[in-house]
Design a protein around this motif. Structure first.
Motif, PDB file in Angstrom:
ATOM      1  N   VAL A 247       0.774  -1.119   0.018  1.00  0.00           N
ATOM      2  CA  VAL A 247      -0.137   0.007  -0.033  1.00  0.00           C
ATOM      3  C   VAL A 247       0.854   1.295  -0.300  1.00  0.00           C
ATOM      4  O   VAL A 247       1.828   1.282   0.709  1.00  0.00           O
ATOM      5  CB  VAL A 247      -0.956  -0.001   1.251  1.00  0.00           C
ATOM      6  N   SER A 248       0.628   2.081  -0.867  1.00  0.00           N
ATOM      7  CA  SER A 248       1.436   3.521  -0.991  1.00  0.00           C
ATOM      8  C   SER A 248       0.922   4.330   0.251  1.00  0.00           C
ATOM      9  O   SER A 248      -0.032   4.075   0.933  1.00  0.00           O
ATOM     10  CB  SER A 248       1.222   4.115  -2.202  1.00  0.00           C
ATOM     11  N   LEU A 249       1.785   5.400   0.513  1.00  0.00           N
ATOM     12  CA  LEU A 249       1.432   6.556   1.542  1.00  0.00           C
ATOM     13  C   LEU A 249       0.194   7.319   1.346  1.00  0.00           C
ATOM     14  O   LEU A 249      -0.714   7.326   2.037  1.00  0.00           O
ATOM     15  CB  LEU A 249       2.700   7.489   1.653  1.00  0.00           C
ATOM     16  N   ALA A 250      -0.141   7.463   0.057  1.00  0.00           N
ATOM     17  CA  ALA A 250      -1.348   8.101  -0.255  1.00  0.00           C
ATOM     18  C   ALA A 250      -2.595   7.241   0.074  1.00  0.00           C
ATOM     19  O   ALA A 250      -3.452   7.941   0.615  1.00  0.00           O
ATOM     20  CB  ALA A 250      -1.365   8.372  -1.784  1.00  0.00           C
TER      21      ALA A 250
ATOM     22  N   THR B 152       6.345  13.376   7.504  1.00  0.00           N
ATOM     23  CA  THR B 152       7.433  13.792   7.215  1.00  0.00           C
ATOM     24  C   THR B 152       8.804  12.691   7.519  1.00  0.00           C
ATOM     25  O   THR B 152       8.092  11.736   8.325  1.00  0.00           O
ATOM     26  CB  THR B 152       7.512  14.969   7.953  1.00  0.00           C
ATOM     27  N   THR B 153       9.526  12.674   6.968  1.00  0.00           N
ATOM     28  CA  THR B 153      10.035  13.423   6.136  1.00  0.00           C
ATOM     29  C   THR B 153      10.087  12.754   4.481  1.00  0.00           C
ATOM     30  O   THR B 153      10.286  11.862   4.364  1.00  0.00           O
ATOM     31  CB  THR B 153      11.628  13.810   6.084  1.00  0.00           C
ATOM     32  N   SER B 154      10.034  13.686   3.559  1.00  0.00           N
ATOM     33  CA  SER B 154       9.833  13.159   2.269  1.00  0.00           C
ATOM     34  C   SER B 154      11.013  13.062   1.336  1.00  0.00           C
ATOM     35  O   SER B 154      11.736  14.188   1.224  1.00  0.00           O
ATOM     36  CB  SER B 154       8.576  13.597   1.594  1.00  0.00           C
ATOM     37  N   HIS B 155      11.158  12.363   0.280  1.00  0.00           N
ATOM     38  CA  HIS B 155      12.101  12.866  -0.706  1.00  0.00           C
ATOM     39  C   HIS B 155      11.345  12.975  -1.915  1.00  0.00           C
ATOM     40  O   HIS B 155      10.405  12.165  -2.350  1.00  0.00           O
ATOM     41  CB  HIS B 155      13.084  11.260  -0.864  1.00  0.00           C
ATOM     42  N   PRO B 156      12.005  13.833  -2.511  1.00  0.00           N
ATOM     43  CA  PRO B 156      11.326  14.236  -3.985  1.00  0.00           C
ATOM     44  C   PRO B 156      11.009  13.077  -4.806  1.00  0.00           C
ATOM     45  O   PRO B 156      10.096  13.194  -5.655  1.00  0.00           O
ATOM     46  CB  PRO B 156      12.453  15.310  -4.530  1.00  0.00           C
ATOM     47  N   LEU B 157      11.898  12.165  -4.813  1.00  0.00           N
ATOM     48  CA  LEU B 157      11.897  10.869  -5.841  1.00  0.00           C
ATOM     49  C   LEU B 157      10.473  10.335  -5.753  1.00  0.00           C
ATOM     50  O   LEU B 157      10.022   9.542  -6.534  1.00  0.00           O
ATOM     51  CB  LEU B 157      13.105  10.123  -5.929  1.00  0.00           C
ATOM     52  N   GLU B 158       9.804  10.231  -4.374  1.00  0.00           N
ATOM     53  CA  GLU B 158       8.933   9.550  -4.093  1.00  0.00           C
ATOM     54  C   GLU B 158       7.432  10.413  -4.191  1.00  0.00           C
ATOM     55  O   GLU B 158       6.667   9.950  -3.409  1.00  0.00           O
ATOM     56  CB  GLU B 158       9.045   8.907  -2.664  1.00  0.00           C
ATOM     57  N   MET B 159       7.532  11.576  -4.543  1.00  0.00           N
ATOM     58  CA  MET B 159       6.167  12.324  -4.648  1.00  0.00           C
ATOM     59  C   MET B 159       5.322  11.923  -5.857  1.00  0.00           C
ATOM     60  O   MET B 159       5.521  12.504  -6.835  1.00  0.00           O
ATOM     61  CB  MET B 159       6.644  13.751  -4.905  1.00  0.00           C
ATOM     62  N   SER B 160       4.791  10.727  -5.722  1.00  0.00           N
ATOM     63  CA  SER B 160       3.967  10.184  -6.732  1.00  0.00           C
ATOM     64  C   SER B 160       2.733  10.920  -7.033  1.00  0.00           C
ATOM     65  O   SER B 160       2.287  11.731  -6.253  1.00  0.00           O
ATOM     66  CB  SER B 160       3.598   8.850  -6.152  1.00  0.00           C
ATOM     67  N   GLU B 161       2.193  10.745  -7.884  1.00  0.00           N
ATOM     68  CA  GLU B 161       0.928  11.441  -8.498  1.00  0.00           C
ATOM     69  C   GLU B 161      -0.031  11.263  -7.444  1.00  0.00           C
ATOM     70  O   GLU B 161      -0.673  12.468  -7.183  1.00  0.00           O
ATOM     71  CB  GLU B 161       0.361  10.767 -10.011  1.00  0.00           C
TER      72      GLU B 161
ATOM     73  N   SER C 172      -2.051  14.381  -5.288  1.00  0.00           N
ATOM     74  CA  SER C 172      -3.259  14.841  -5.618  1.00  0.00           C
ATOM     75  C   SER C 172      -4.141  14.469  -4.058  1.00  0.00           C
ATOM     76  O   SER C 172      -5.171  15.180  -3.916  1.00  0.00           O
ATOM     77  CB  SER C 172      -4.000  13.695  -6.642  1.00  0.00           C
ATOM     78  N   ALA C 173      -3.682  13.979  -3.235  1.00  0.00           N
ATOM     79  CA  ALA C 173      -3.996  13.625  -1.955  1.00  0.00           C
ATOM     80  C   ALA C 173      -4.107  14.759  -1.290  1.00  0.00           C
ATOM     81  O   ALA C 173      -4.987  15.378  -0.559  1.00  0.00           O
ATOM     82  CB  ALA C 173      -3.274  12.605  -1.349  1.00  0.00           C
TER      83      ALA C 173
ATOM     84  N   ARG D  63       1.599  22.646  -6.200  1.00  0.00           N
ATOM     85  CA  ARG D  63       0.836  23.868  -6.131  1.00  0.00           C
ATOM     86  C   ARG D  63      -0.495  23.879  -7.168  1.00  0.00           C
ATOM     87  O   ARG D  63      -1.367  24.633  -6.790  1.00  0.00           O
ATOM     88  CB  ARG D  63       1.768  25.080  -6.278  1.00  0.00           C
ATOM     89  N   HIS D  64      -0.354  23.134  -7.948  1.00  0.00           N
ATOM     90  CA  HIS D  64      -1.512  22.891  -8.927  1.00  0.00           C
ATOM     91  C   HIS D  64      -2.562  22.357  -8.116  1.00  0.00           C
ATOM     92  O   HIS D  64      -3.628  22.720  -8.331  1.00  0.00           O
ATOM     93  CB  HIS D  64      -1.157  22.135 -10.170  1.00  0.00           C
ATOM     94  N   TYR D  65      -2.210  21.269  -7.285  1.00  0.00           N
ATOM     95  CA  TYR D  65      -3.349  20.417  -6.753  1.00  0.00           C
ATOM     96  C   TYR D  65      -3.915  21.215  -5.241  1.00  0.00           C
ATOM     97  O   TYR D  65      -4.846  21.124  -4.911  1.00  0.00           O
ATOM     98  CB  TYR D  65      -2.848  19.216  -6.260  1.00  0.00           C
ATOM     99  N   ARG D  66      -2.933  22.044  -4.930  1.00  0.00           N
ATOM    100  CA  ARG D  66      -3.102  22.678  -3.618  1.00  0.00           C
ATOM    101  C   ARG D  66      -2.225  23.901  -3.586  1.00  0.00           C
ATOM    102  O   ARG D  66      -1.158  24.036  -3.035  1.00  0.00           O
ATOM    103  CB  ARG D  66      -2.637  21.828  -2.370  1.00  0.00           C
TER     104      ARG D  66
END
Ligand code: SAM
Ligand code: SF4
Length: 453
Positions: A221-224, A242-251, A255-256, A299-302
């Motif tokens: 299961v993903s974090l989202a 927290t803390t997040s890595h840019p590579l794992e900022m999935s779609e 959108s969450a 920022r598009h999503y939020r």
């Protein structure tokens, strides 16, 4: 018998979480927390290895504890067990035993669930105890049910360890390989926290958005997805991670931030540097423009998302122009707040071997001052932009001034309001009157919080 436990915690939120769990484990043995080390029957230093300065503190603090133990004995008030936990213990266990032979036990972040056995051994005078293996059984399965964070705003560890191996970082060596807790265990812990009074949960992980725990059907299961399930927990009002890595900022995670009401509009997304060459040398595995695009998507999503980051200045070989690239990235992103550090070589990491390319301390200091001046300017402008606006604040505790409460805005700012203390625990609407460097000041909107005690 009532015994006193003193815990001194350094470093990240994960250490704060671990220290609280150690206190929970010691409570059935008759230990209650004290903030006076001189009175302690047991003292634990929960240490941080991330930078040299943090790590050095271990030995000076240990010397202080040794003196306190001697004084306690000479007052005929009994002995003190001295323990070193956390990442310095993991990385330098044997060295601690050698340099500070009076230490009774040394154990790493993955072994503290053995604390009751270790204390029993120490009390029997078994000799020094060193536990720095990564045990096969995950410690979470061995923590008692009541070992949960019961604060209004509380931490919940969902993931530990890291497989990213950034060239400067000790975490993959001190915390071990990535491990995600199963969804059911997390939901269960969240429910118990809410039942104990928690209204806001911050999901913790060294690499939290790489979360891939086992779901009910046995699939990953993903974090989202985990956040979506947690949002269903009745009585939970706010979620952060927290803390997040840019590579794992999935779609689905980006959108969450649009789709899940209780997911707060704040994200700590470290980038470390703005130069592609330095990012590659750091093994971050993304470019500065890729990071900019992730920010644009978020920022598009939020659109009101508040951003925070981590920066390292003076990584080996960083030129003046490469440092300027970091400043440019900061100007482009506009952070609500951020953390910045001078590069500190850590033994055993690939970057520490780049001997010939080390940057002068004076240059690092000057770069850090310039970066922090820019970040502080952005933070002040951000906070000032709230003056006159209304925001929801979780009133968490009394402030330093009489008749004042402190809470957090959705955007992670500390907010001070005049209010009687019986309103602690409420989420109130605050009209912001002042935006300062590190906090906001305002007043409660009349009628926004029930007045019954
Ligand atoms: N996992 C997170 C990430 O990927 O950014 C954070 C890990 S670390 C606990 C927190 C921050 O400490 C890092 O983001 C980095 O900025 C800083 N840090 C890590 N190693 C460092 C070093 N050797 N010298 C200076 N700063 C360091
Ligand atoms: Fe360290 Fe990089 Fe892992 Fe963060 S992602 S913990 S900086 S190795």
């Amino acid at each position: 018998m009532n015994k006193k436990l003193y815990i001194s915690t350094y470093g990240c939120q994960m250490n704060v979480y671990d220290s609280a769990r150690m206190a929970d484990l010691m409570s059935p043995l008759g230990y209650s927390l004290t903030n006076k080390p001189a009175d302690a029957d047991m003292a634990i230093l929960n240490t941080c290895h991330i930078r040299e300065k943090a790590s050095e503190k271990t030995f000076s603090e240990l010397g202080r504890l040794r003196n306190l133990r001697r004084d306690k004995k000479s007052r005929d008030e009994g002995d003190m067990i001295i323990a070193v936990a956390g990442c310095v213990a993991q990385a330098e266990g044997a060295e601690i035993m050698k340099r500070a032979p009076y230490v009774d036990m040394v154990f790493g972040p993955q072994s503290y669930h053995h604390l009751p056995e270790m204390v029993a051994q120490a009390t029997r005078g078994v000799g020094h105890i060193l536990e720095t293996e990564f045990p096969v059984e995950p410690k979470f399965d061995h923590l008692p049910e009541e070992a949960i964070d019961k604060n209004l705003s509380a931490f919940l560890t969902v993931q530990e360890g890291c497989d990213k191996f950034c060239a400067f970082c000790v975490v993959p060596y001190t915390r071990g390989a990535e491990f995600s807790r199963p969804v059911a265990a997390i939901i269960d812990e969240a429910k118990r926290m809410v039942a104990a009074g928690t209204r806001e949960i911050t999901l913790l992980g060294q690499n939290v958005n790489a979360y891939h725990g086992e779901g009910a059907d046995g699939k990953s299961v993903s974090l989202a997805r985990l956040i979506k399930e947690l949002a269903e927990v009745e009585g939970l009002d706010r979620l952060r991670y927290t803390t997040s890595h840019p590579l794992e900022m999935s779609e689905d995670l980006c959108s969450a931030h649009r789709d899940i009401d209780i997911l707060m509009p704040y994200l700590h997304l470290p980038v470390q540097a703005g130069s592609d060459r330095i990012l590659a040398a750091m093994n971050r595995r993304h470019t500065a423009d890729e990071y900019r695009r992730i920010i644009d998507k978020l920022r598009h999503y939020r659109p009101d998302l508040a951003l925070s980051g981590d920066f390292i200045v003076g990584f080996p070989g960083e030129t003046d122009q490469e440092f300027e690239d970091t400043l440019q990235l900061v100007r482009d992103v506009e952070y609500a707040q951020a953390y910045s550090f001078k590069y500190s070589p850590r033994p055993g990491t690939p970057a520490a071997a780049l001997d010939g390319e080390m940057i002068d301390e004076a240059v690092k200091s000057e770069r850090l001052a310039r970066l922090q001046a820019l970040l502080n300017e952005q933070q002040l402008a951000y906070n000032r932009s709230f003056v006159g606006k209304e925001i929801d604040v979780l009133l968490e505790r009394e402030g330093k001034r009489e008749g004042q409460l402190v809470g957090r805005s959705p955007y992670m700012q500390s907010v001070f309001v005049p209010s009687p203390s019986h309103r602690i625990g409420n989420i109130a609407t605050v009209i912001v009157r002042e935006g300062n460097a590190n906090s906001l000041r305002g007043e409660l909107k009349p009628g926004s919080v029930a007045d019954a005690a």
